[in-house]
Design an enzyme around this catalytic site. Sequence first.
Site, mmCIF file in Angstrom:
data_model
loop_
_atom_site.group_PDB
_atom_site.id
_atom_site.type_symbol
_atom_site.label_atom_id
_atom_site.label_comp_id
_atom_site.label_asym_id
_atom_site.label_seq_id
_atom_site.Cartn_x
_atom_site.Cartn_y
_atom_site.Cartn_z
ATOM 1 C CE LYS A 235 -38.257 96.683 35.886
ATOM 2 N NZ LYS A 235 -37.192 95.749 35.501
HETATM 3 C C1 LIG Z 1 -37.058 94.957 34.332
HETATM 4 C C2 LIG Z 1 -35.727 94.342 34.138
HETATM 5 C C3 LIG Z 1 -35.168 94.159 32.871
HETATM 6 C C4 LIG Z 1 -35.930 94.503 31.611
HETATM 7 O O1 LIG Z 1 -36.146 95.883 31.481
HETATM 8 P P1 LIG Z 1 -37.294 96.425 30.478
HETATM 9 O O2 LIG Z 1 -37.338 97.884 30.722
HETATM 10 O O3 LIG Z 1 -38.546 95.731 30.899
HETATM 11 O O4 LIG Z 1 -36.872 96.054 29.109
HETATM 12 C C5 LIG Z 1 -33.890 93.657 32.781
HETATM 13 N N1 LIG Z 1 -33.196 93.305 33.883
HETATM 14 C C6 LIG Z 1 -33.705 93.445 35.134
HETATM 15 C C7 LIG Z 1 -32.890 93.024 36.289
HETATM 16 C C8 LIG Z 1 -34.980 93.966 35.304
HETATM 17 O O5 LIG Z 1 -35.478 94.116 36.533
#
Ligand SMILES: *Cc1c(COP(=O)(O)O)cnc(C)c1O
Length: 470
Positions: free
Chosen positions: A120
Amino acid sequence: MTAHMPAPMTYVSTRGRAPVLDFEATMLTGLARDGGLYVPATVPVMSAAEIAALAGLPYEDIAFRVIRPFIGDAFDDATLRESITRAYAGFEHPARAPLKQLGANHFLLELFHGPTLAFKDFAMQLIGQLFQAALARSGQRVTIVGATSGDTGSAAIEAFAGLDAVDVFILYPHGRVSEVQRRQMTTPTAANVHALAVDGDFDTCQALVKDMFNDHAFRDEVSLAGVNSINWARVLAQVVYYFAAATALGAPHRAVAFTVPTGNFGDIFAGHIARAMGLPVDRLVIATNHNDILHRAMQSGRYDTDTVRPSISPSMDIQVSSNFERALFDAYGRDGAAVAQLMDELRAAKGFAISQGALEFLRERYASGRASEDETAATIARTHRATGELLCPHSAVGVHVAEAMPTDAPMVTLATAHPAKFPDAVEAATGLRPALPARMADLFDRPERVTRLPDDLAPLQALIRERRRA
Ligand SMILES: *Cc1c(COP(=O)(O)O)cnc(C)c1O
């Protein structure tokens, strides 16, 4: 000679009834006013030569070349370059998104070297910089409200903490995030960031945020802005590492496959955009945990929500996968009215049938698989024994699904978080407790600041009115 002007770049809503916006307005708005999600009116294409030229460039340079065509004239080159440089300066690895080899033709793309140890950070750090540039220019202020299953919240708080023109409110499901995730949200000391623990699950939090955006009077009163993965600028920032990884492995001269641990469908949709821009992607594999609505939908053609079951990969504990709407928009021939109808059905009946044509469209572009809790734990243990690599449980879901996928192309599994973010699951699987990087070693000693809230819009709106700095 005439000056070369950037092509106009516009964004349209997946439900077809919101104003067409430029990049800056799309970024600052988040959710479209008709409840839909913004997507580019047309996706810019890169030639094979332009893609080949990315191989071996610093991550920041790849980011500039991939992102530039989507910005139009919203930011000039110097502002975009500077924002990108600042966004990734705090990452601990010089490659930003290093590749590790797991097997003969299987690679791990480590996306967890940013400030909050999950992928993120790639998007949030960049949009923090772009928000700041846009708001400083206009003198506007905004209130950012976001829902998180754990990692978005800390990434947003880290990216926006201390910024003058922004107040940030993050809703997370009480008791359903890991202790490291919670502390990353509750321990920052900046006065403009607020962690809110909501009684419910992630979908409860996401529904509250959507309701706030659909309350247009409130939305305008506090200048609401969204930074959830529904924000187009987040998806865009994530397109970059697909190009970085694929060109490192031989694209555009050969195709590369990706497996993506998936929840809200933002990360994998970025891979779809990379492919639409011309990157040769052999297949895009959706990997889910036992909250497998997307895998079931791909198998059966019915998108039916179930109750969320907690798992050891909590950032994927989702039943309503918001960005899937973007994939549906393309699958339905960009017919906003058809998408709006599906979303109405979802709200009323908790599910809908995907039309045969749309299902075929999706199956040509995405494969899918799921990992049970036991399979996830076994994958963490097996990968550690075989390669020495400690996987976080989300990444392990990806590795499990990738290893079952037949493909001749190099397979890249996205490692979405650092193992130390989920130490209990990793320790249970391997007997080893992964340590936090030194820069956050005192996380457990810092005081926490959090407000508990019920699943109810009114008290939440009251709190935001009271705490935001007008
Ligand atoms: C947010 C997240 C996901 C999922 O990603 P999306 O874009 O919501 O599909 C997978 N793994 C981790 C560690 C995350 O923080």
